[in-house]
Design an enzyme around this catalytic site. Sequence first.
Site, PDB file in Angstrom:
ATOM      1  N   ARG A   1     -13.660  -6.073 -11.607  1.00 21.16           N
ATOM      2  CA  ARG A   1     -13.803  -5.357 -10.326  1.00 21.16           C
ATOM      3  C   ARG A   1     -14.468  -3.982 -10.494  1.00 21.16           C
ATOM      4  NH1 ARG A   1      -8.543  -5.978  -6.872  1.00 21.16           N
ATOM      5  NH2 ARG A   1      -9.979  -5.254  -5.267  1.00 21.16           N
TER       6      ARG A   1
ATOM      7  N   SER B   1       0.835  -1.214   0.000  1.00 23.09           N
ATOM      8  CA  SER B   1       0.000   0.000   0.000  1.00 23.09           C
ATOM      9  C   SER B   1       0.863   1.256   0.000  1.00 23.09           C
ATOM     10  CB  SER B   1      -0.890   0.031   1.250  1.00 23.09           C
ATOM     11  OG  SER B   1      -1.828  -1.004   1.213  1.00 23.09           O
TER      12      SER B   1
ATOM     13  N   LYS C   1     -12.975  -8.657  -4.286  1.00 19.80           N
ATOM     14  CA  LYS C   1     -11.510  -8.526  -4.266  1.00 19.80           C
ATOM     15  C   LYS C   1     -10.942  -9.264  -5.489  1.00 19.80           C
ATOM     16  CE  LYS C   1     -10.916  -6.028  -0.576  1.00 19.80           C
ATOM     17  NZ  LYS C   1     -10.357  -4.692  -0.680  1.00 19.80           N
TER      18      LYS C   1
ATOM     19  N   GLN D   1      -8.620   2.882  -0.943  1.00 21.15           N
ATOM     20  CA  GLN D   1      -8.267   3.186  -2.337  1.00 21.15           C
ATOM     21  C   GLN D   1      -9.107   4.353  -2.840  1.00 21.15           C
ATOM     22  OE1 GLN D   1      -8.742  -0.503  -4.431  1.00 21.15           O
ATOM     23  NE2 GLN D   1      -6.915  -1.402  -3.529  1.00 21.15           N
TER      24      GLN D   1
ATOM     25  N   ARG E   1      -3.712 -13.802  -2.171  1.00 18.30           N
ATOM     26  CA  ARG E   1      -3.953 -14.061  -0.744  1.00 18.30           C
ATOM     27  C   ARG E   1      -4.584 -15.435  -0.508  1.00 18.30           C
ATOM     28  NH1 ARG E   1      -1.936  -9.423   1.258  1.00 18.30           N
ATOM     29  NH2 ARG E   1      -2.553  -7.512   0.197  1.00 18.30           N
TER      30      ARG E   1
ATOM     31  N   ASP F   1      -7.696  -7.531   4.340  1.00 16.14           N
ATOM     32  CA  ASP F   1      -6.738  -8.347   3.576  1.00 16.14           C
ATOM     33  C   ASP F   1      -6.279  -9.588   4.339  1.00 16.14           C
ATOM     34  OD1 ASP F   1      -6.900  -6.614   1.467  1.00 16.14           O
ATOM     35  OD2 ASP F   1      -5.093  -5.496   1.996  1.00 16.14           O
TER      36      ASP F   1
ATOM     37  N   SER G   1     -13.322   2.368   1.871  1.00 10.66           N
ATOM     38  CA  SER G   1     -12.234   1.936   0.992  1.00 10.66           C
ATOM     39  C   SER G   1     -11.115   2.965   0.986  1.00 10.66           C
ATOM     40  CB  SER G   1     -12.758   1.741  -0.440  1.00 10.66           C
ATOM     41  OG  SER G   1     -11.678   1.765  -1.353  1.00 10.66           O
TER      42      SER G   1
ATOM     43  N   ARG H   1     -13.484 -13.799  -2.368  1.00 10.41           N
ATOM     44  CA  ARG H   1     -12.672 -14.466  -1.329  1.00 10.41           C
ATOM     45  C   ARG H   1     -13.518 -15.279  -0.343  1.00 10.41           C
ATOM     46  NH1 ARG H   1      -7.952  -9.816  -0.569  1.00 10.41           N
ATOM     47  NH2 ARG H   1      -6.741 -10.565  -2.340  1.00 10.41           N
TER      48      ARG H   1
HETATM   49  C1  S3P Z   1      -5.685  -0.995  -0.096  1.00 11.66           C
HETATM   50  C2  S3P Z   1      -6.961  -0.928   0.384  1.00 11.66           C
HETATM   51  C3  S3P Z   1      -7.826  -2.108   0.483  1.00 11.66           C
HETATM   52  C4  S3P Z   1      -7.027  -3.397   0.426  1.00 11.66           C
HETATM   53  C5  S3P Z   1      -6.021  -3.399  -0.681  1.00 11.66           C
HETATM   54  C6  S3P Z   1      -5.047  -2.254  -0.518  1.00 11.66           C
HETATM   55  C7  S3P Z   1      -4.918   0.252  -0.174  1.00 11.66           C
HETATM   56  O1  S3P Z   1      -8.732  -2.112  -0.605  1.00 11.66           O
HETATM   57  O2  S3P Z   1      -7.884  -4.491   0.309  1.00 11.66           O
HETATM   58  O3  S3P Z   1      -5.304  -4.610  -0.676  1.00 11.66           O
HETATM   59  O4  S3P Z   1      -3.690   0.218  -0.353  1.00 11.66           O
HETATM   60  O5  S3P Z   1      -5.542   1.320  -0.042  1.00 11.66           O
HETATM   61  P1  S3P Z   1     -10.092  -1.275  -0.568  1.00 11.66           P
HETATM   62  O6  S3P Z   1      -9.741   0.146  -0.515  1.00 11.66           O
HETATM   63  O7  S3P Z   1     -10.789  -1.620  -1.847  1.00 11.66           O
HETATM   64  O8  S3P Z   1     -10.823  -1.782   0.645  1.00 11.66           O
END
Ligand code: S3P
Length: 431
Positions: free
Chosen positions: A125, A26, A344, A171, A390, A317, A169, A348
């Site tokens: 996705r 990340s 994901k 992200q 994973r 995760d 999220s 999962r």
């Molecule tokens: C991440 C946020 C998570 C995680 C991913 C990495 C990040 O996803 O599952 O492996 O680096 O911000 P989401 O934001 O979709 O929950």
Amino acid sequence: MAAGSTVIVRPARGVRGLVRIPGDKSISHRYAMLAAIAEGTSRFHNFSAARDCASTLGCLRALGCEWERKEDGAIEVRGRGPRLSAPTEPLECGNSGSTMRMLSGILAAQPFTSELVGDESLSRRPMARIMKPLSEMGAKLEAQEGGRPPLKIHGGSLKAIRYQPEVASAQVKTCVLFAGFFAEGDTSVEEPIRTRDHGELALRAFGAQVERSGNTARIRGGQKLHAIEAHVPGDLSSAAFFLCAAALFPGSELTLPGILMNPTRARLLDILIQMGLKISVAQLEEHHGELIGAIEARGGTWKGGNIAGADTAALIDEIPVLAAAAPYTENGLEVRDAKELRVKESDRIAAVAANLRKMGAEIEERPDGLRIPGRQQLHGAELDSFGDHRIAMAFAVAALRAEGETSIRGADAAGVSYPAFFEDLQTVAGR
Ligand code: S3P
């Protein structure tokens, strides 16, 4: 490991030793992206070895940002300042949702059109979650039916927004903050549940002012970023596989130096302690706002527990490996509020349920989670990674306590976050 390769995992008698976990995925994504739009040359030590981060670096190169791997292994990124070059081909994000979603925040502000593509898994996705805020900010985005990639972004000047995402999220939050960096005015994101804050910390490390109050993060547009030199902490989500492996065997002893201890990620350690793993953390330090420490773990009674609500978001995760290790607990594990796991790299929840059943486990699959009774003895089986890193690694861990050998088809998926995983597991699994 060749694509589509199968790995055989034999049962172990315990877990013992030291593992140097590669840099956090990340943080590596965010550092690379911000370095590209900063002034000056940034240098990153222990940058993630993950295939996903290579996807980010590949996209940055296609956007005119030069970077190289130095002899000491560090990655040096030559910043271009806020303006990137128009790519001549679609940007290949591979398996990486982080690359596609977070880079979109930067691309939305560029005065050109870009197209982001991904592999089969990424092409399924959901991208609507970033298309909505970026469109509100003034960018034009097009995707396939249901908001799936390929994603086309017609960027340009952006206006600030106050955004309240429906899903928790990191992200999405990071994507909007990255776009907000370029927008006119103050952009804020108010999350339903607080998620990992690496985006905020990385922006600050590069010199931007980002405020936070409660679940809201706010950035003012039109700031400047300057290059940094940074050490990326070991990825706690990768460490989770080894911690769960140690938890399976009373008497295991594991040392993991230099691991990320960011409080928005470290809930895993509390849950593992509640579930019976003995953990101590030493040598705590801070690097660019990120906490880092050495973990010592000892296996005790593996008790089990419950994961729901904010914990589910904080452990999103790590749930696959906790679930794969759950049949060996005394009391079992219940996971709720985990609908996100279905979108994901694979579904999962379904993948964990299918593999556990093949190993002979009794388990209840629910729309938003799983209930896995404890005190079960599993047997080796022919399993599938479902193309998901994973899942491949979670079941290598479950296989350590099974009776007989387990084969995992498509185990090379592990390279998406941890290319040397099977070699490292081999060095600590006592046989
Ligand atoms: C991440 C946020 C998570 C995680 C991913 C990495 C990040 O996803 O599952 O492996 O680096 O911000 P989401 O934001 O979709 O929950």
